[in-house]
Design a protein around this motif. Structure first.
Motif, PDB file in Angstrom:
ATOM      1  N   ALA A   1       0.834  -1.203   0.000  1.00  0.00           N
ATOM      2  CA  ALA A   1       0.000   0.000   0.000  1.00  0.00           C
ATOM      3  C   ALA A   1       0.867   1.251   0.000  1.00  0.00           C
ATOM      4  O   ALA A   1       1.834   1.331   0.749  1.00  0.00           O
ATOM      5  CB  ALA A   1      -0.904   0.008   1.228  1.00  0.00           C
ATOM      6  N   PRO A   2       0.563   2.237  -0.856  1.00  0.00           N
ATOM      7  CA  PRO A   2       1.339   3.478  -0.861  1.00  0.00           C
ATOM      8  C   PRO A   2       1.116   4.262   0.421  1.00  0.00           C
ATOM      9  O   PRO A   2       0.013   4.315   0.947  1.00  0.00           O
ATOM     10  CB  PRO A   2       0.777   4.230  -2.086  1.00  0.00           C
ATOM     11  CG  PRO A   2      -0.617   3.688  -2.244  1.00  0.00           C
ATOM     12  CD  PRO A   2      -0.532   2.253  -1.833  1.00  0.00           C
ATOM     13  N   ALA A   3       2.187   4.843   0.939  1.00  0.00           N
ATOM     14  CA  ALA A   3       2.098   5.628   2.173  1.00  0.00           C
ATOM     15  C   ALA A   3       3.176   6.686   2.160  1.00  0.00           C
ATOM     16  O   ALA A   3       4.150   6.592   1.414  1.00  0.00           O
ATOM     17  CB  ALA A   3       2.249   4.718   3.390  1.00  0.00           C
ATOM     18  N   LYS A   4       2.978   7.706   2.985  1.00  0.00           N
ATOM     19  CA  LYS A   4       3.985   8.753   3.081  1.00  0.00           C
ATOM     20  C   LYS A   4       5.256   8.177   3.691  1.00  0.00           C
ATOM     21  O   LYS A   4       5.198   7.353   4.596  1.00  0.00           O
ATOM     22  CB  LYS A   4       3.464   9.896   3.951  1.00  0.00           C
ATOM     23  CG  LYS A   4       2.355  10.722   3.317  1.00  0.00           C
ATOM     24  CD  LYS A   4       1.985  11.881   4.229  1.00  0.00           C
ATOM     25  CE  LYS A   4       0.909  12.759   3.599  1.00  0.00           C
ATOM     26  NZ  LYS A   4       0.551  13.884   4.499  1.00  0.00           N
ATOM     27  N   SER A   5       6.382   8.619   3.181  1.00  0.00           N
ATOM     28  CA  SER A   5       7.645   8.164   3.737  1.00  0.00           C
ATOM     29  C   SER A   5       7.922   8.906   5.043  1.00  0.00           C
ATOM     30  O   SER A   5       7.381   9.977   5.303  1.00  0.00           O
ATOM     31  CB  SER A   5       8.782   8.411   2.746  1.00  0.00           C
ATOM     32  OG  SER A   5       9.016   9.809   2.600  1.00  0.00           O
ATOM     33  N   VAL A   6       8.782   8.309   5.857  1.00  0.00           N
ATOM     34  CA  VAL A   6       9.165   8.942   7.119  1.00  0.00           C
ATOM     35  C   VAL A   6       9.812  10.291   6.842  1.00  0.00           C
ATOM     36  O   VAL A   6       9.513  11.288   7.508  1.00  0.00           O
ATOM     37  CB  VAL A   6      10.143   8.026   7.889  1.00  0.00           C
ATOM     38  CG1 VAL A   6      10.770   8.776   9.060  1.00  0.00           C
ATOM     39  CG2 VAL A   6       9.419   6.784   8.377  1.00  0.00           C
ATOM     40  N   LYS A   7      10.674  10.345   5.838  1.00  0.00           N
ATOM     41  CA  LYS A   7      11.381  11.588   5.536  1.00  0.00           C
ATOM     42  C   LYS A   7      10.413  12.698   5.143  1.00  0.00           C
ATOM     43  O   LYS A   7      10.533  13.836   5.606  1.00  0.00           O
ATOM     44  CB  LYS A   7      12.394  11.363   4.426  1.00  0.00           C
ATOM     45  CG  LYS A   7      13.232  12.594   4.112  1.00  0.00           C
ATOM     46  CD  LYS A   7      14.288  12.294   3.075  1.00  0.00           C
ATOM     47  CE  LYS A   7      15.135  13.535   2.790  1.00  0.00           C
ATOM     48  NZ  LYS A   7      16.190  13.270   1.796  1.00  0.00           N
TER      49      LYS A   7
ATOM     50  N   ARG B   1      13.029   5.575  10.434  1.00  0.00           N
ATOM     51  CA  ARG B   1      13.492   5.239   9.089  1.00  0.00           C
ATOM     52  C   ARG B   1      13.980   3.796   9.020  1.00  0.00           C
ATOM     53  O   ARG B   1      13.758   3.108   8.019  1.00  0.00           O
ATOM     54  CB  ARG B   1      14.600   6.200   8.664  1.00  0.00           C
ATOM     55  CG  ARG B   1      15.013   6.032   7.203  1.00  0.00           C
ATOM     56  CD  ARG B   1      15.909   7.142   6.744  1.00  0.00           C
ATOM     57  NE  ARG B   1      17.119   7.252   7.541  1.00  0.00           N
ATOM     58  CZ  ARG B   1      18.103   8.109   7.251  1.00  0.00           C
ATOM     59  NH1 ARG B   1      17.988   8.922   6.217  1.00  0.00           N
ATOM     60  NH2 ARG B   1      19.176   8.163   8.020  1.00  0.00           N
ATOM     61  N   ARG B   2      14.636   3.319  10.084  1.00  0.00           N
ATOM     62  CA  ARG B   2      15.078   1.921  10.099  1.00  0.00           C
ATOM     63  C   ARG B   2      13.880   0.981  10.109  1.00  0.00           C
ATOM     64  O   ARG B   2      13.878  -0.052   9.430  1.00  0.00           O
ATOM     65  CB  ARG B   2      15.965   1.669  11.323  1.00  0.00           C
ATOM     66  CG  ARG B   2      17.302   2.400  11.289  1.00  0.00           C
ATOM     67  CD  ARG B   2      18.201   1.949  12.424  1.00  0.00           C
ATOM     68  NE  ARG B   2      19.393   2.787  12.508  1.00  0.00           N
ATOM     69  CZ  ARG B   2      19.552   3.768  13.368  1.00  0.00           C
ATOM     70  NH1 ARG B   2      18.594   4.036  14.238  1.00  0.00           N
ATOM     71  NH2 ARG B   2      20.659   4.490  13.391  1.00  0.00           N
ATOM     72  N   GLU B   3      12.855   1.329  10.890  1.00  0.00           N
ATOM     73  CA  GLU B   3      11.645   0.504  10.929  1.00  0.00           C
ATOM     74  C   GLU B   3      10.954   0.506   9.571  1.00  0.00           C
ATOM     75  O   GLU B   3      10.454  -0.526   9.120  1.00  0.00           O
ATOM     76  CB  GLU B   3      10.700   1.024  12.008  1.00  0.00           C
ATOM     77  CG  GLU B   3      11.230   0.829  13.427  1.00  0.00           C
ATOM     78  CD  GLU B   3      10.321   1.440  14.476  1.00  0.00           C
ATOM     79  OE1 GLU B   3       9.391   2.186  14.082  1.00  0.00           O
ATOM     80  OE2 GLU B   3      10.531   1.177  15.676  1.00  0.00           O
ATOM     81  N   GLU B   4      10.907   1.661   8.926  1.00  0.00           N
ATOM     82  CA  GLU B   4      10.295   1.764   7.606  1.00  0.00           C
ATOM     83  C   GLU B   4      11.045   0.906   6.603  1.00  0.00           C
ATOM     84  O   GLU B   4      10.446   0.190   5.792  1.00  0.00           O
ATOM     85  CB  GLU B   4      10.297   3.225   7.155  1.00  0.00           C
ATOM     86  CG  GLU B   4       9.721   3.439   5.752  1.00  0.00           C
ATOM     87  CD  GLU B   4       9.884   4.879   5.293  1.00  0.00           C
ATOM     88  OE1 GLU B   4       8.874   5.505   4.954  1.00  0.00           O
ATOM     89  OE2 GLU B   4      11.040   5.366   5.268  1.00  0.00           O
ATOM     90  N   SER B   5      12.369   0.954   6.656  1.00  0.00           N
ATOM     91  CA  SER B   5      13.190   0.157   5.747  1.00  0.00           C
ATOM     92  C   SER B   5      12.964  -1.330   5.966  1.00  0.00           C
ATOM     93  O   SER B   5      12.872  -2.111   5.014  1.00  0.00           O
ATOM     94  CB  SER B   5      14.669   0.503   5.949  1.00  0.00           C
ATOM     95  OG  SER B   5      15.492  -0.291   5.120  1.00  0.00           O
ATOM     96  N   ALA B   6      12.843  -1.730   7.236  1.00  0.00           N
ATOM     97  CA  ALA B   6      12.612  -3.143   7.550  1.00  0.00           C
ATOM     98  C   ALA B   6      11.249  -3.598   7.024  1.00  0.00           C
ATOM     99  O   ALA B   6      11.125  -4.704   6.478  1.00  0.00           O
ATOM    100  CB  ALA B   6      12.689  -3.360   9.056  1.00  0.00           C
TER     101      ALA B   6
END
Length: 241
Positions: free
Chosen positions: A19-25, A183-188
């Protein structure tokens, strides 16, 4: 036929949807932008208040009015508040410009260290200004209401500026700690999602490569058989119908 088989395989395998979502950055950059706008608005209000209290303090001090001390204190407070607002604003603005270069986590740490050192150096200038205020206040020949007033106001502004920079750099450090964890959680999560997708695609490919089994041959149904026997003398003859 192949298209129908492909679609059926997709449904059978159950490929996960990312699902598309806003990135953390993007979320953090948006939050910093909003905060910078609030700082700018507050800075304008503080500047207007400083201009007003400065004029009132000058007039009261020159006229030696009864409320001169009150007006001077208001001016000193306004100077410090304006300096504080500017300290927070310029620090965040500098960080926003820096973060656009997409620095590494280590480079961000270095930038923070550089800012901390700059603030420390500026603190020495604030102390020097305070010494200047004390010196002029202790010299009767140099005591001039306007000179002392403006010097005290300048020190108040510098002190506020220094405090504003310190508070903002500490807040940015907290933001970056949270940002790095998120960001690490998002990457995982993204890695796990794409690994699941890759496994599903592999399973789909294996299903597509399996040969289709031919249908079993049709076997004609057996019919009922009748045997008739005839005996003539000592001979018996049988026939099957």
């Amino acid at each position: 036929m192949r298209k129908i088989l492909f679609a059926a395989t997709m449904l059978a395998v159950g490929i996960p949807q990312v699902a598309p979502a806003k990135s953390v950055k993007s979320e953090f950059i948006s939050a910093w932008t909003d905060r910078a706008a609030r700082y700018l608005s507050d800075l304008k209000d503080r500047q207007a208040n400083l201009q007003s209290t400065s004029a009132q303090a000058d007039a009261a001090a020159s006229a030696h009015s009864a409320d001169a001390e009150q007006k001077v204190m208001q001016y000193i407070k306004a100077s410090g508040e304006y300096g504080y607002a500017q300290g927070r604003s310029i620090t965040l603005t500098a960080f926003q410009a820096f973060i656009k270069s997409k620095p590494s986590e280590a480079r961000v740490d270095m930038w923070m260290q550089e800012q901390a050192q700059s603030i420390k150096d500026y603190g020495k200038q604030v102390d020097a200004k305070l010494d200047e205020v004390k010196a002029i206040q202790s010299d009767p020949e140099k005591q001039n209401s306007q000179t002392v007033l403006h010097l005290i106001g300048e020190h108040s502004f510098m002190n506020g500026l220094n405090k504003g920079m310190i508070d903002e750099i500490l807040l940015i450090q907290q933001n970056m700690d949270t940002f790095n964890v998120a960001r690490r959680e998002e990457s995982a999560r993204r890695t796990a999602a794409w690994q699941a997708l890759a496994r599903s695609m592999s399973q789909m490919g294996e299903s597509m490569q399996q040969p289709m089994q031919p249908p079993p041959p049709l076997i004609a149904p057996k019919t009922a058989q009748t045997t008739n026997c005839h005996t003539t003398g000592q001979n018996t003859t049988c026939t099957t119908m």
